[in-house]
Design a protein around this motif. Structure first.
Motif, mmCIF file in Angstrom:
data_model
loop_
_atom_site.group_PDB
_atom_site.id
_atom_site.type_symbol
_atom_site.label_atom_id
_atom_site.label_comp_id
_atom_site.label_asym_id
_atom_site.label_seq_id
_atom_site.Cartn_x
_atom_site.Cartn_y
_atom_site.Cartn_z
ATOM 1 N N ASP A 354 0.860 -1.187 0.000
ATOM 2 C CA ASP A 354 0.000 0.000 0.000
ATOM 3 C C ASP A 354 0.895 1.235 0.000
ATOM 4 O O ASP A 354 1.570 1.526 0.990
ATOM 5 C CB ASP A 354 -0.917 -0.015 1.231
ATOM 6 C CG ASP A 354 -1.937 1.112 1.210
ATOM 7 O OD1 ASP A 354 -2.169 1.676 0.123
ATOM 8 O OD2 ASP A 354 -2.507 1.411 2.274
ATOM 9 N N VAL A 355 0.903 1.962 -1.106
ATOM 10 C CA VAL A 355 1.789 3.112 -1.306
ATOM 11 C C VAL A 355 1.101 4.381 -0.820
ATOM 12 O O VAL A 355 -0.041 4.647 -1.178
ATOM 13 C CB VAL A 355 2.168 3.264 -2.796
ATOM 14 C CG1 VAL A 355 3.150 4.416 -2.977
ATOM 15 C CG2 VAL A 355 2.748 1.970 -3.342
ATOM 16 N N GLY A 356 1.818 5.190 -0.024
ATOM 17 C CA GLY A 356 1.221 6.418 0.497
ATOM 18 C C GLY A 356 0.009 6.114 1.345
ATOM 19 O O GLY A 356 -1.091 6.590 1.105
ATOM 20 N N CYS A 357 0.225 5.311 2.387
ATOM 21 C CA CYS A 357 -0.864 4.644 3.102
ATOM 22 C C CYS A 357 -1.694 5.545 3.990
ATOM 23 O O CYS A 357 -2.747 5.130 4.475
ATOM 24 C CB CYS A 357 -0.287 3.517 3.945
ATOM 25 S SG CYS A 357 0.869 4.092 5.223
ATOM 26 N N SER A 375 2.379 -1.396 4.368
ATOM 27 C CA SER A 375 1.996 -0.012 4.111
ATOM 28 C C SER A 375 3.195 0.900 4.347
ATOM 29 O O SER A 375 3.973 0.680 5.279
ATOM 30 C CB SER A 375 0.847 0.405 5.033
ATOM 31 O OG SER A 375 -0.282 -0.429 4.844
ATOM 32 N N ALA A 377 4.669 5.207 3.913
ATOM 33 C CA ALA A 377 4.505 6.623 3.587
ATOM 34 C C ALA A 377 5.735 7.343 4.115
ATOM 35 O O ALA A 377 6.429 6.835 5.003
ATOM 36 C CB ALA A 377 3.229 7.189 4.217
ATOM 37 N N CYS A 418 -2.638 2.106 -4.633
ATOM 38 C CA CYS A 418 -2.382 3.534 -4.449
ATOM 39 C C CYS A 418 -3.692 4.283 -4.571
ATOM 40 O O CYS A 418 -4.308 4.296 -5.629
ATOM 41 C CB CYS A 418 -1.382 4.038 -5.481
ATOM 42 S SG CYS A 418 -1.371 5.841 -5.691
ATOM 43 N N SER A 419 -4.133 4.878 -3.462
ATOM 44 C CA SER A 419 -5.336 5.717 -3.518
ATOM 45 C C SER A 419 -4.923 7.136 -3.148
ATOM 46 O O SER A 419 -4.623 7.417 -1.997
ATOM 47 C CB SER A 419 -6.415 5.202 -2.560
ATOM 48 O OG SER A 419 -6.004 5.316 -1.220
ATOM 49 N N CYS A 421 -2.173 8.642 -3.561
ATOM 50 C CA CYS A 421 -0.901 8.592 -2.846
ATOM 51 C C CYS A 421 0.038 9.731 -3.231
ATOM 52 O O CYS A 421 1.167 9.789 -2.746
ATOM 53 C CB CYS A 421 -0.211 7.247 -3.083
ATOM 54 S SG CYS A 421 -0.045 6.797 -4.822
ATOM 55 N N ARG A 422 -0.402 10.622 -4.109
ATOM 56 C CA ARG A 422 0.344 11.824 -4.471
ATOM 57 C C ARG A 422 1.711 11.521 -5.092
ATOM 58 O O ARG A 422 2.657 12.285 -4.945
ATOM 59 C CB ARG A 422 0.522 12.737 -3.268
ATOM 60 C CG ARG A 422 -0.795 13.200 -2.654
ATOM 61 C CD ARG A 422 -0.603 14.418 -1.790
ATOM 62 N NE ARG A 422 0.431 14.243 -0.795
ATOM 63 C CZ ARG A 422 0.971 15.245 -0.114
ATOM 64 N NH1 ARG A 422 0.573 16.489 -0.346
ATOM 65 N NH2 ARG A 422 1.904 15.023 0.781
ATOM 66 N N TRP A 448 -5.284 1.646 -8.777
ATOM 67 C CA TRP A 448 -5.021 3.089 -8.719
ATOM 68 C C TRP A 448 -6.357 3.826 -8.679
ATOM 69 O O TRP A 448 -7.093 3.841 -9.659
ATOM 70 C CB TRP A 448 -4.203 3.505 -9.941
ATOM 71 C CG TRP A 448 -3.738 4.928 -9.942
ATOM 72 C CD1 TRP A 448 -3.184 5.615 -8.913
ATOM 73 C CD2 TRP A 448 -3.769 5.832 -11.049
ATOM 74 N NE1 TRP A 448 -2.855 6.893 -9.286
ATOM 75 C CE2 TRP A 448 -3.208 7.054 -10.602
ATOM 76 C CE3 TRP A 448 -4.213 5.726 -12.381
ATOM 77 C CZ2 TRP A 448 -3.089 8.163 -11.436
ATOM 78 C CZ3 TRP A 448 -4.081 6.831 -13.213
ATOM 79 C CH2 TRP A 448 -3.529 8.048 -12.740
#
Length: 754
Positions: A354-357, A375, A377, A418-419, A421-422, A448
């Motif tokens: 999980d990217v940018g969690c 996860s 960040a 990635c939701s 996640c900027r 995404w």
């Protein structure tokens, strides 16, 4: 003249009267004595005292008996003619004080200071002293489920007291810890496994009283100071090196969020936040934590309308929302499954990234679907998001999509998510998205759910167009776009190819394929590259086919393991099975029963030197998660760990770990410290252990006898409790518990002053 019965003419009492007076006086004194004695008796308030009175008479005999070796686990000369092991004789000799010269075990003696505190008193240090009155004055606040917050505080406080008493009972009542023959052999990590090495409880050390740092230095030779850093209780040495950050020529690629370790690892101890207390237990911790443990409300203010986190009285509460799933993570998780049933949460998709969690609610709720999420960040302006996750009992690390590869092997994650996640996936030839391609399994999915997927403004439309072009050139297949009408979002789901046909058919080699000499598993301090590695197609290669479904993959050796010698001296598949059987025995018969650990209070666990992941696999039925760390100078078994449905990370223990202080409840180190002594400052390593371990957290060490002695001495100098210590044939086992003690003298870390 009639005279009175008890009188004479001269007015003196009769002899009968005189003999009665002493009797009456004696009876009066007896009544006074009885009353005095009864008034001095105070009703027993602590059931622990009664419990200990009942336990102690049988403790010595039973505590030794339960660590006897199982039959068939010893050489012939270690058994007596009656079939009993020689350990029975050892026990008799130890109890009588006659220990033979050929069988001298390290004995841990019980020392009970006159001013000993109970564990519940010890846990209430100066930082907690203001909580007693503060909790009484809490205003009643109705939570979402209608429970009054002051009732929750009382319940949690009672729960903590019960936990602490339970811990104490486990330490004292060793007669109930193991049945005969339950103990497993300790192994040297460089020799084959030749059977069980039994251990027994010698004695427990119970030193509760904290001592002054000056006394510590005099007794042990170690002098500890408190870290003075700008970040205070949140100090992370390799991420808070402001001297190095200020010298960076650029921060355009998030270089300032990457690791910049000081030249010398610090040996100071990180202070506790004011008012810190023992964390709330899982699963309650998923929804609320103590505010004073992570006293940051910036994220609650900034993301208040998105149901990330809220300040509710003395708690931080987590409604389960996120930027893309304000109405709850479970609804969002089910949306993904409904949009693409092939994802099969918990079966086909078990280990995900999980990217940018954010606060990791997505990963926290995936536990309900039997999914394990790594996860991550960065440590950025959204203060404490990863710290929130860890405090909640959800796996998370501090990391950033910057200039270096993520510290994971290639082709290990079943799904990457990635939701919002900027991360600018589309820029610079798609370098960052290509890094995800490296760690994603062939046939794995990328989910995404960012605004370019469903918004039509010029900026988002431009990003979507660029992403569509990039993913197509990477041979990713856009499988479906799932729409969530309630949350007003959509999720695009891509699939990585399982063959090289698409790569070979491209008209242009953009993004380019990596050179054959490039090792996709090289990940520690390796620069990112804007290229793709070819998909393995040989049936014997890792990644050529999908792993077994969970949970079958946990116990079955991966199909790509070959017959080379494993870490324990056997052929790799056999070594894998032997390792798993060994750790199942150790965990079930030793760690869960013989260490005095209340496992209901353990959630965040780290194996500091994982091999095949056997330790973590053996704990799968507990409500814990295990971060498997493969040191950079150890055999690279991390791909095996992921293949069996577990997760982990590469790390150099001569440097600090990418996590906040007070992140883990239990650390496990199997022959780690003896190898680190060759190239690291062991004092700095133990200071790092102290940093990432929570107060009342446990450290289990298996190592050679010399190293066990060094670690034990350092633990004592830190005022830690020695719960268990045993050594035999130059191998040892140690279990220690961190206390609330902090030194008073400060050590200013110049690299950490902003």
């Amino acid at each position: 003249m009639v005279r009175g019965r008890y009188s004479q003419v001269d007015g003196r009492k009769s002899s009968t009267y005189c003999s009665t007076i002493p009797i009456m006086i004696f009876i009066a004194f007896c009544f006074v004595g009885i009353w005095t004695l009864m008034s001095s008796i105070v009703p027993v308030q602590n059931s622990d005292l009664i419990y200990q009175e009942a336990v102690n008479p049988t403790m010595t005999e039973n505590s030794y008996r339960q660590f006897k070796d199982s039959s068939g686990s010893f050489p012939e000369d270690s058994t007596n003619g009656d079939g009993n092991t020689r350990n029975d004789q050892d026990i008799v000799e130890m109890e009588s004080g006659n220990i033979s010269k050929n069988n001298q075990h390290k004995v841990v003696t019980i020392e009970k200071p006159d001013n000993e505190q109970t564990e519940s008193e010890e846990g209430r240090d100066e930082n907690e002293s203001d909580w007693v009155e503060g909790e009484k004055k809490l205003k009643t606040v109705e939570s979402q489920d209608g429970i009054k917050q002051e009732d929750k505080v009382l319940s949690e406080t009672i729960g903590e007291m019960i936990d602490k008493n339970h811990d104490k009972h486990l330490e004292k009542n060793t007669s109930e810890l193991l049945h005969s023959g339950a103990r497993s052999e300790l192994l040297n990590d460089t020799t084959p496994q030749n059977g069980a090495w039994s251990t027994q409880v010698i004695e427990l050390e119970n030193e509760k009283e904290s001592q002054q740092s000056s006394i510590t230095m005099d007794l042990s030779g170690y002098s500890w100071k408190l870290c003075n850093a700008t970040t205070g209780p949140d100090y992370i040495p390799c991420l808070d090196n402001w001297q190095a950050i200020r010298k960076l020529p650029s921060t355009s690629h998030y270089e300032h969020r990457e690791r910049h370790c000081p030249d010398e690892a610090p040996t100071c101890l990180v202070p506790l936040p004011k008012g810190y207390r023992r964390p709330i237990k899982w699963p309650q911790s998923r929804d609320q934590i103590w505010y004073r443990n992570v006293p940051h409300k910036e994220l609650a203010d900034f993301k208040g309308g998105q149901n990330w986190v809220k300040v509710t009285g003395e708690y931080l509460t987590f409604p389960g929302g996120g930027t893309q799933f304000k109405h709850g993570a479970l609804r969002y998780i089910d949306l993904i499954q409904k949009s693409l049933p092939a994802i099969a949460w918990g079966k086909r998709s078990h280990v995900i990234l999980d990217v940018g969690c954010g606060v990791a609610s997505f990963g926290g709720y995936l536990f309900k679907r039997d999914v394990l999420a790594m996860s991550f960040a960065p440590k950025d302006e959204h203060k404490a998001q990863v710290q929130f996750a860890l405090e909640r009992g959800i796996p998370a690390i501090l990391s950033v999509m910057g200039t270096k590869r993520l510290p994971f092997p290639s082709a290990v994650f079943d799904l990457v998510h990635c939701s919002r996640c900027r991360v600018p996936w589309h820029i610079e030839g798609g370098k960052l998205l290509l890094e995800l391609n490296r760690v994603l399994r062939p046939g794995g999915y990328f989910v995404w759910s960012a605004t370019p997927v469903y918004r039509k403004n010029p900026e988002d439309s431009g990003i979507w167009k660029a992403m569509s072009k990039l993913t197509k050139s990477m041979c990713w297949d856009l499988v479906v776009i799932g729409k969530d009408k309630l949350n007003g979002v959509s999720a695009a789901i891509y699939r990585k190819p399982t063959s090289n046909e698409c790569y070979d058919e491209r008209l242009q080699n953009e993004p380019p394929l990596c050179n054959e000499s490039d090792d996709p598993d090289a990940a520690w301090n390796v620069a990112m590259q804007a290229c793709m590695h070819r998909v393995p197609v040989n049936a014997s290669e890792r990644g050529s086919r999908w792993p077994e479904q969970w949970p079958q993959r946990l116990e079955k050796p991966p199909y790509w393991l070959h017959s080379q010698v494993g870490v324990h001296g056997k052929g790799t598949p056999e070594d894998f099975t032997a390792d798993y059987n060994h750790w199942k025995t150790v965990v079930s018969q030793s760690y869960l029963k013989g260490m005095g650990i209340s496992w209901s209070s353990v959630r965040n666990v780290m194996d500091m030197k994982a091999a095949y992941g056997g330790f973590a696999a053996a704990m799968k039925d507990l409500e814990v998660w295990v971060m498997n760390v493969v040191p950079i100078d150890s055999p690279d078994m991390l791909p095996i760990i992921y293949e069996r449905g577990l997760f982990g990370i590469y790390h150099d223990w001569c440097e600090s770990f990418n996590t906040y202080p007070r992140s883990y409840d239990l650390l496990h180190a199997d022959h780690l410290f003896s190898s680190l002594k060759k190239r690291c400052n062991l004092t700095a390593v133990i200071a790092e252990v102290d940093r990432i371990l929570r107060p009342v957290g446990k450290l289990i060490v298996r190592d050679n006898d010399e190293t066990i002695g060094e670690v034990e001495n350092m633990a004592k100098s830190l005022q830690w409790e020695i719960l268990f210590s045993y050594s035999k044939d130059n191998e040892g086992l140690l279990c220690v518990q961190k206390t609330w003690w902090r030194p008073t003298e400060m050590d200013t870390i110049m690299s950490a002053i902003a």
